[in-house]
Write a protein that holds these residues in place. Structure first.
Motif, PDB file in Angstrom:
ATOM      1  N   VAL A   1       3.640   0.874 -14.105  1.00 61.55           N
ATOM      2  CA  VAL A   1       3.792   2.210 -13.517  1.00 61.55           C
ATOM      3  C   VAL A   1       2.447   2.913 -13.544  1.00 61.55           C
ATOM      4  CG1 VAL A   1       4.898   4.465 -13.741  1.00 61.55           C
ATOM      5  CG2 VAL A   1       6.224   2.380 -14.162  1.00 61.55           C
ATOM      6  N   ASP A   2       1.975   3.324 -12.378  1.00 62.51           N
ATOM      7  CA  ASP A   2       0.651   3.946 -12.284  1.00 62.51           C
ATOM      8  C   ASP A   2       0.634   5.356 -12.847  1.00 62.51           C
ATOM      9  OD1 ASP A   2      -0.837   1.833 -10.739  1.00 62.51           O
ATOM     10  OD2 ASP A   2       0.775   2.222  -9.312  1.00 62.51           O
ATOM     11  N   SER A   3       1.765   6.059 -12.739  1.00 64.00           N
ATOM     12  CA  SER A   3       1.824   7.434 -13.229  1.00 64.00           C
ATOM     13  C   SER A   3       3.256   7.749 -13.652  1.00 64.00           C
ATOM     14  CB  SER A   3       1.361   8.398 -12.137  1.00 64.00           C
ATOM     15  OG  SER A   3       1.436   9.736 -12.563  1.00 64.00           O
ATOM     16  N   MET A   4       3.425   8.153 -14.924  1.00 66.30           N
ATOM     17  CA  MET A   4       4.761   8.439 -15.451  1.00 66.30           C
ATOM     18  C   MET A   4       4.980   9.948 -15.513  1.00 66.30           C
ATOM     19  SD  MET A   4       7.383   6.596 -16.450  1.00 66.30           S
ATOM     20  CE  MET A   4       6.818   5.076 -17.240  1.00 66.30           C
ATOM     21  N   HIS A   5       6.185  10.380 -15.157  1.00 69.69           N
ATOM     22  CA  HIS A   5       6.498  11.798 -15.082  1.00 69.69           C
ATOM     23  C   HIS A   5       7.849  12.087 -15.734  1.00 69.69           C
ATOM     24  CE1 HIS A   5       3.254  12.343 -12.059  1.00 69.69           C
ATOM     25  NE2 HIS A   5       3.591  11.098 -11.734  1.00 69.69           N
ATOM     26  N   GLY A   6       8.109  13.365 -15.988  1.00 67.76           N
ATOM     27  CA  GLY A   6       9.389  13.795 -16.524  1.00 67.76           C
ATOM     28  C   GLY A   6      10.314  14.263 -15.411  1.00 67.76           C
TER      29      GLY A   6
ATOM     30  N   GLY B   1       0.783  -1.224   0.000  1.00 70.89           N
ATOM     31  CA  GLY B   1       0.000   0.000   0.000  1.00 70.89           C
ATOM     32  C   GLY B   1       0.817   1.277   0.000  1.00 70.89           C
ATOM     33  N   ARG B   2       2.154   1.157   0.027  1.00 72.89           N
ATOM     34  CA  ARG B   2       2.997   2.346   0.036  1.00 72.89           C
ATOM     35  C   ARG B   2       3.347   2.779  -1.386  1.00 72.89           C
ATOM     36  NH1 ARG B   2       1.234   0.469   4.683  1.00 72.89           N
ATOM     37  NH2 ARG B   2       2.311   1.277   6.532  1.00 72.89           N
ATOM     38  N   THR B   3       3.901   3.978  -1.501  1.00 71.79           N
ATOM     39  CA  THR B   3       4.242   4.537  -2.812  1.00 71.79           C
ATOM     40  C   THR B   3       5.740   4.463  -3.044  1.00 71.79           C
ATOM     41  OG1 THR B   3       2.357   6.059  -2.780  1.00 71.79           O
ATOM     42  CG2 THR B   3       4.189   6.612  -4.244  1.00 71.79           C
ATOM     43  N   ILE B   4       6.097   3.952  -4.207  1.00 70.35           N
ATOM     44  CA  ILE B   4       7.494   3.884  -4.607  1.00 70.35           C
ATOM     45  C   ILE B   4       7.707   4.750  -5.848  1.00 70.35           C
ATOM     46  CG2 ILE B   4       7.059   1.753  -5.933  1.00 70.35           C
ATOM     47  CD1 ILE B   4       9.975   0.975  -5.433  1.00 70.35           C
ATOM     48  N   GLY B   5       8.776   5.538  -5.833  1.00 72.27           N
ATOM     49  CA  GLY B   5       9.146   6.328  -6.999  1.00 72.27           C
ATOM     50  C   GLY B   5      10.382   5.722  -7.640  1.00 72.27           C
ATOM     51  N   ILE B   6      10.302   5.410  -8.913  1.00 68.24           N
ATOM     52  CA  ILE B   6      11.419   4.823  -9.639  1.00 68.24           C
ATOM     53  C   ILE B   6      11.965   5.883 -10.581  1.00 68.24           C
ATOM     54  CG2 ILE B   6      12.182   2.963 -11.160  1.00 68.24           C
ATOM     55  CD1 ILE B   6       9.784   1.328 -10.111  1.00 68.24           C
ATOM     56  N   ILE B   7      13.171   6.358 -10.293  1.00 66.78           N
ATOM     57  CA  ILE B   7      13.777   7.408 -11.103  1.00 66.78           C
ATOM     58  C   ILE B   7      14.617   6.725 -12.177  1.00 66.78           C
ATOM     59  CG2 ILE B   7      15.025   9.595 -11.041  1.00 66.78           C
ATOM     60  CD1 ILE B   7      12.594   9.346  -9.090  1.00 66.78           C
ATOM     61  N   GLY B   8      14.062   6.645 -13.363  1.00 70.20           N
ATOM     62  CA  GLY B   8      14.693   5.937 -14.468  1.00 70.20           C
ATOM     63  C   GLY B   8      13.971   4.636 -14.743  1.00 70.20           C
ATOM     64  N   VAL B   9      12.981   4.689 -15.622  1.00 67.87           N
ATOM     65  CA  VAL B   9      12.204   3.477 -15.927  1.00 67.87           C
ATOM     66  C   VAL B   9      12.702   2.905 -17.247  1.00 67.87           C
ATOM     67  CG1 VAL B   9       9.901   2.457 -16.086  1.00 67.87           C
ATOM     68  CG2 VAL B   9      10.254   4.524 -14.721  1.00 67.87           C
ATOM     69  N   GLY B  10      13.911   2.351 -17.189  1.00 69.36           N
ATOM     70  CA  GLY B  10      14.473   1.636 -18.326  1.00 69.36           C
ATOM     71  C   GLY B  10      14.334   0.149 -18.089  1.00 69.36           C
ATOM     72  N   GLU B  11      15.331  -0.623 -18.541  1.00 67.44           N
ATOM     73  CA  GLU B  11      15.290  -2.071 -18.373  1.00 67.44           C
ATOM     74  C   GLU B  11      15.200  -2.446 -16.892  1.00 67.44           C
ATOM     75  OE1 GLU B  11      15.274  -4.440 -20.619  1.00 67.44           O
ATOM     76  OE2 GLU B  11      15.948  -3.549 -22.499  1.00 67.44           O
ATOM     77  N   ILE B  12      16.058  -1.851 -16.075  1.00 67.21           N
ATOM     78  CA  ILE B  12      16.074  -2.175 -14.648  1.00 67.21           C
ATOM     79  C   ILE B  12      14.844  -1.611 -13.949  1.00 67.21           C
ATOM     80  CG2 ILE B  12      17.301  -1.790 -12.469  1.00 67.21           C
ATOM     81  CD1 ILE B  12      19.904  -1.788 -14.150  1.00 67.21           C
ATOM     82  N   GLY B  13      14.563  -0.329 -14.182  1.00 70.48           N
ATOM     83  CA  GLY B  13      13.426   0.307 -13.532  1.00 70.48           C
ATOM     84  C   GLY B  13      12.112  -0.370 -13.834  1.00 70.48           C
ATOM     85  N   SER B  14      11.958  -0.865 -15.052  1.00 70.16           N
ATOM     86  CA  SER B  14      10.734  -1.561 -15.433  1.00 70.16           C
ATOM     87  C   SER B  14      10.558  -2.851 -14.629  1.00 70.16           C
ATOM     88  CB  SER B  14      10.758  -1.866 -16.932  1.00 70.16           C
ATOM     89  OG  SER B  14       9.568  -2.516 -17.332  1.00 70.16           O
ATOM     90  N   HIS B  15      11.655  -3.579 -14.413  1.00 73.17           N
ATOM     91  CA  HIS B  15      11.584  -4.803 -13.602  1.00 73.17           C
ATOM     92  C   HIS B  15      11.292  -4.476 -12.140  1.00 73.17           C
ATOM     93  CE1 HIS B  15      12.602  -7.970 -16.445  1.00 73.17           C
ATOM     94  NE2 HIS B  15      13.566  -7.226 -16.936  1.00 73.17           N
ATOM     95  N   ILE B  16      11.858  -3.381 -11.641  1.00 72.97           N
ATOM     96  CA  ILE B  16      11.576  -2.978 -10.266  1.00 72.97           C
ATOM     97  C   ILE B  16      10.084  -2.666 -10.113  1.00 72.97           C
ATOM     98  CG2 ILE B  16      11.996  -1.223  -8.495  1.00 72.97           C
ATOM     99  CD1 ILE B  16      14.847  -0.952  -9.664  1.00 72.97           C
TER     100      ILE B  16
ATOM    101  N   ARG C   1      11.037   9.293 -16.245  1.00 74.96           N
ATOM    102  CA  ARG C   1      11.927   8.965 -17.360  1.00 74.96           C
ATOM    103  C   ARG C   1      12.038  10.174 -18.272  1.00 74.96           C
ATOM    104  NH1 ARG C   1       8.729   4.130 -20.211  1.00 74.96           N
ATOM    105  NH2 ARG C   1      10.881   3.372 -20.253  1.00 74.96           N
ATOM    106  N   ARG C   2      13.067  10.143 -19.123  1.00 75.08           N
ATOM    107  CA  ARG C   2      13.329  11.288 -20.009  1.00 75.08           C
ATOM    108  C   ARG C   2      12.130  11.567 -20.905  1.00 75.08           C
ATOM    109  NH1 ARG C   2      15.804  11.828 -24.986  1.00 75.08           N
ATOM    110  NH2 ARG C   2      16.133   9.584 -25.073  1.00 75.08           N
ATOM    111  N   ASN C   3      11.542  10.521 -21.448  1.00 70.69           N
ATOM    112  CA  ASN C   3      10.354  10.668 -22.282  1.00 70.69           C
ATOM    113  C   ASN C   3       9.153  10.107 -21.523  1.00 70.69           C
ATOM    114  OD1 ASN C   3       8.384  10.774 -24.217  1.00 70.69           O
ATOM    115  ND2 ASN C   3       9.322   9.278 -25.598  1.00 70.69           N
TER     116      ASN C   3
END
Length: 341
Positions: A194-199, A154-169, A184-186
């Motif tokens: 990912v529930d919400s993607m940001h720049g 139920g907690r929120t995690i922010g993944i800075i960089g959703v590439g190959e590794i970030g996507s698996h996380i 992610r850059r784009n």
């Protein structure tokens, strides 16, 4: 085509390369004694490098790219190329026009699992409670703040960089029923977990919402020292920060202040900052402020990729890079020399 293996390859590794390369490819590698078989010296490589068309390897001695005037391609058996940037190899590649491909994604699952290990180890106070168990210590009173574990559910995690590794996380985090925010850059490129993607321009607002933050971005000039005093101040004081990417992403002094003042609950890192000669003084390959000794810090000294299947994937994908280049096919993992990854 002449392909130079930059390490002391075993007979089995050489046979694997020979099986996959086009007929007529000359494959050479350093010979003789070595300290680490994954590297070689300028002296051992010089005679092979001067007329090699392509390199494949884990380490590149200083001066070798400069004498390789016929070099057209480098297959770098790592996921990141920041070391090549520091060595000036990316600039040399742009100047001469040779291409570089890496093995990005080869260690993605292993590193993502390591990131989840850090989340759990920090949240559950694993190191602290293991030591208590060894010493037959009991915790009293029950549910005291200093003994109680945190939750992922139920907690929120922010993944800075959703590439190959970030996507698996993100995929792993969903298994714990976490709410996942990504940067992610784009930001138009979505990810199913990912529930919400940001720049990157939304970094501070994302940090403020997170109970856990994982750094999984490549190390470039733009991302160097990206987490500093302002970013740490934007985070919740109850949040945990995990760095699974590169030590240079986080400014050490503000991080130390946040960890020792209670401004940040804990830090997990597979990587530490490197203070190289010529860029910093004095040199050091461990944290200057000894962050690794703090009770709310857990580290793994660059061991996230040291897992089953990873080396085999490095080699397989590295060979695939060379085969693609030799046969004129599009490069699956070509490095963008301008972006640096």
């Amino acid at each position: 085509m002449k392909l130079l293996c930059l390490w002391h390859a075993t007979e089995a590794e050489l046979n694997l390369i020979k099986e996959k390369m086009p007929r007529g490819t000359e494959i050479v590698c350093p010979e003789g004694e070595y300290f680490s078989r994954f590297e070689s010296t300028y002296a051992n490589l010089k005679r092979h490098a001067v007329d090699a068309d392509a390199f494949i390897g884990f380490a590149l001695p200083e001066g070798i790219p400069e004498i390789a005037e016929k070099l057209e391609f480098l297959s770098w058996l790592h996921t990141g190329v920041d070391d090549l940037r520091r060595m000036g190899v990316l600039a040399l590649a742009k100047q001469r026009g040779f291409k570089i491909a890496n093995a990005r994604g080869a260690n993605a699952i292993a590193v993502a699992e390591q990131a989840m290990m850090f989340l759990l180890a920090l949240a559950k106070k694993t190191v602290f409670k293991n030591e208590a168990s060894r010493n037959k210590r009991r915790f009293f009173p029950l549910f005291a703040d200093e003994y109680r574990s945190a939750m992922l559910h139920g907690r929120t995690i922010g993944i800075i960089g959703v590439g190959e590794i970030g996507s698996h996380i993100a995929k792993c985090a969903k298994a714990f029923d976490m709410h996942v925010l990504g940067i992610r850059r784009n930001k138009e490129r979505q990810d199913e977990n990912v529930d919400s993607m940001h720049g990157m321009d939304e970094l501070h607002s994302v940090l403020a919402k997170c109970d856990y933050v994982v750094l999984a971005i490549p190390s470039t000039r733009e991302t160097s020292q990206v987490i500093g005093k302002a970013e740490l101040a934007a985070m919740k004081s109850t949040a945990f920060l995990v760095n699974i990417a590169r030590g240079a992403l986080v400014q050490e002094k503000p991080l130390h202040e946040a960890l020792t003042s209670g401004r940040l609950r804990g830090y997990g890192a597979d990587v530490w900052p490197m203070y190289d000669f010529g860029r910093t003084y004095p040199i050091s390959w461990v944290p200057r402020l000894e962050i690794q000794t703090l009770p709310n810090v857990t580290g793994s000294i660059d061991q996230a990729h040291n897992a089953d299947d990873v080396f085999e994937r490095y080699l397989d994908w590295g060979i695939q890079n060379v085969v693609e280049f030799a046969t004129g096919k599009p490069l699956t993992r070509e490095v963008n020399l301008d972006l640096g990854y």
